[in-house]
Design an enzyme around this catalytic site. Structure first.
Site, mmCIF file in Angstrom:
data_model
loop_
_atom_site.group_PDB
_atom_site.id
_atom_site.type_symbol
_atom_site.label_atom_id
_atom_site.label_comp_id
_atom_site.label_asym_id
_atom_site.label_seq_id
_atom_site.Cartn_x
_atom_site.Cartn_y
_atom_site.Cartn_z
ATOM 1 N N GLY A 38 42.334 46.331 39.602
ATOM 2 C CA GLY A 38 42.421 48.180 40.169
ATOM 3 C C GLY A 38 43.379 49.006 39.199
ATOM 4 O O GLY A 38 43.372 50.652 39.348
ATOM 5 N N GLU A 87 51.201 50.262 39.722
ATOM 6 C CA GLU A 87 49.428 49.441 40.627
ATOM 7 C C GLU A 87 48.555 50.644 40.776
ATOM 8 O O GLU A 87 48.983 51.457 41.149
ATOM 9 C CB GLU A 87 50.388 48.327 42.054
ATOM 10 N N ASP A 88 48.054 49.991 41.206
ATOM 11 C CA ASP A 88 46.866 51.409 41.871
ATOM 12 C C ASP A 88 46.938 51.841 43.704
ATOM 13 O O ASP A 88 47.340 52.677 44.273
ATOM 14 C CB ASP A 88 44.728 50.635 42.235
ATOM 15 N N ASP A 129 49.824 47.422 50.061
ATOM 16 C CA ASP A 129 48.721 47.461 50.635
ATOM 17 C C ASP A 129 50.348 46.574 51.838
ATOM 18 O O ASP A 129 50.823 47.128 52.262
ATOM 19 C CB ASP A 129 47.524 46.976 50.668
ATOM 20 N N LYS A 172 50.094 51.975 51.784
ATOM 21 C CA LYS A 172 50.367 52.112 52.796
ATOM 22 C C LYS A 172 50.960 51.385 53.626
ATOM 23 O O LYS A 172 51.239 50.558 54.255
ATOM 24 C CB LYS A 172 49.483 50.829 53.148
ATOM 25 N N PHE A 220 39.995 51.639 54.683
ATOM 26 C CA PHE A 220 40.171 50.751 53.338
ATOM 27 C C PHE A 220 40.003 51.675 52.531
ATOM 28 O O PHE A 220 38.612 53.156 52.690
ATOM 29 C CB PHE A 220 39.169 49.837 53.663
ATOM 30 N N VAL A 221 40.120 52.243 50.888
ATOM 31 C CA VAL A 221 39.555 53.204 49.883
ATOM 32 C C VAL A 221 39.107 52.678 48.946
ATOM 33 O O VAL A 221 39.664 51.525 48.006
ATOM 34 C CB VAL A 221 40.916 54.207 49.559
ATOM 35 N N ASP A 269 38.025 49.363 43.813
ATOM 36 C CA ASP A 269 36.921 48.958 43.990
ATOM 37 C C ASP A 269 36.508 48.361 45.461
ATOM 38 O O ASP A 269 37.710 47.588 46.548
ATOM 39 C CB ASP A 269 36.551 47.640 43.236
ATOM 40 N N ARG A 292 34.482 52.097 41.366
ATOM 41 C CA ARG A 292 35.813 51.710 40.601
ATOM 42 C C ARG A 292 35.898 52.953 40.206
ATOM 43 O O ARG A 292 36.721 54.048 39.801
ATOM 44 C CB ARG A 292 35.617 50.474 39.555
HETATM 45 P P1 IMP Z 1 49.083 43.492 48.807
HETATM 46 O O1 IMP Z 1 47.752 43.198 50.363
HETATM 47 O O2 IMP Z 1 49.642 44.664 48.890
HETATM 48 O O3 IMP Z 1 49.173 42.149 48.592
HETATM 49 O O4 IMP Z 1 47.382 44.631 47.962
HETATM 50 C C1 IMP Z 1 46.885 43.240 46.968
HETATM 51 C C2 IMP Z 1 45.408 43.848 46.654
HETATM 52 O O5 IMP Z 1 44.140 44.199 47.521
HETATM 53 C C3 IMP Z 1 45.476 45.000 46.224
HETATM 54 O O6 IMP Z 1 46.351 44.826 44.799
HETATM 55 C C4 IMP Z 1 44.485 45.706 46.287
HETATM 56 O O7 IMP Z 1 43.770 44.841 45.174
HETATM 57 C C5 IMP Z 1 44.032 45.148 47.287
HETATM 58 N N1 IMP Z 1 43.628 45.976 48.453
HETATM 59 C C6 IMP Z 1 44.289 46.357 49.379
HETATM 60 N N2 IMP Z 1 43.915 47.029 50.103
HETATM 61 C C7 IMP Z 1 43.327 47.966 49.409
HETATM 62 C C8 IMP Z 1 41.626 48.823 49.686
HETATM 63 O O8 IMP Z 1 42.334 49.813 50.612
HETATM 64 N N3 IMP Z 1 40.686 49.026 48.205
HETATM 65 C C9 IMP Z 1 40.718 48.547 47.569
HETATM 66 N N4 IMP Z 1 41.156 47.644 47.970
HETATM 67 C C10 IMP Z 1 42.856 47.385 48.306
#
Ligand code: IMP
Length: 180
Positions: A50, A104-105, A108, A136, A157-158, A164, A170
């Site tokens: 991402g 990071e992208d 979450d 978020k 969700f984005v 993606d 993407r």
């Molecule tokens: P985490 O929950 O902060 O560990 O995020 C885990 C991964 O989930 C991120 O690095 C993204 O790859 C994916 N992710 C979380 N939210 C989104 C979203 O809204 N769109 C796309 N991928 C997401």
């Protein structure tokens, strides 16, 4: 009816953040890094897949002699939030005593951020900071929020700018949010 609405795998997405806004925020962060790291080159650690687009833009703007080392993570048991993380692509160089910037992208729940902080500390990084284009805050439940981020967004969700939906979207130049 939103004229910019797009469909990905049968789900509707609408524009949330334009490419111009994203590039503006990344330019501010790159300028800050160029000032802060002028004397001590950092190791940038983009998280695949991402973050490729965020890293590409930072790389274009950075004037400090950074090193780069990609990592890739995936979740066991797709779709479940309790599953553990699997490091599919580990670091290939030493970060001992180095200043590390994880790129990071999106942050979450914070599981990935917490995992990478522990992983990099275990490998002797002198300092770990994490930049995420998106954050978020309402979903975050970890120990390590981003050190800096481009945009705080609602818990939708984005996709786009590297992010993606099951590998779709993407390529989109801006960020789009699921409109369901
Ligand atoms: P985490 O929950 O902060 O560990 O995020 C885990 C991964 O989930 C991120 O690095 C993204 O790859 C994916 N992710 C979380 N939210 C989104 C979203 O809204 N769109 C796309 N991928 C997401």
């Amino acid at each position: 009816m939103n004229a910019d609405r797009i469909d990905l795998l049968g789900r509707p997405f609408v524009p949330l953040i334009s490419e111009a806004e994203i590039l503006g925020r990344l330019a501010v962060y790159a300028a800050e890094l160029n000032g802060r790291y002028a004397d001590e080159p950092p190791v940038l650690v983009p998280v695949l897949s991402g973050a490729f687009r965020v890293f590409a833009e930072l790389a274009r703007l950075l004037t400090v002699p950074y090193a780069v080392d990609f990592v890739k993570l995936s979740s066991y048991g797709k779709g479940t939030e309790g599953g553990s993380l699997l490091l599919q692509l580990p670091l290939s160089q030493s970060v001992e005593g180095r200043q590390v910037i994880v790129v990071e992208d999106i942050v979450d729940t914070g599981r990935t951020s917490d995992y990478l902080h522990a992983y990099l500390r275990d490998r002797g990084a002198a300092r770990v900071e994490l930049y995420s284009l998106l954050f978020k805050p309402d979903r975050f439940a970890g120990q390590h929020p981003p050190t800096a981020y481009g945009f705080a967004i609602p818990p939708a969700f984005v996709v786009g700018f590297g992010l993606d939906y099951a590998e779709a979207g993407r390529w989109l130049r801006g960020i789009y949010a699921l409109a369901e």
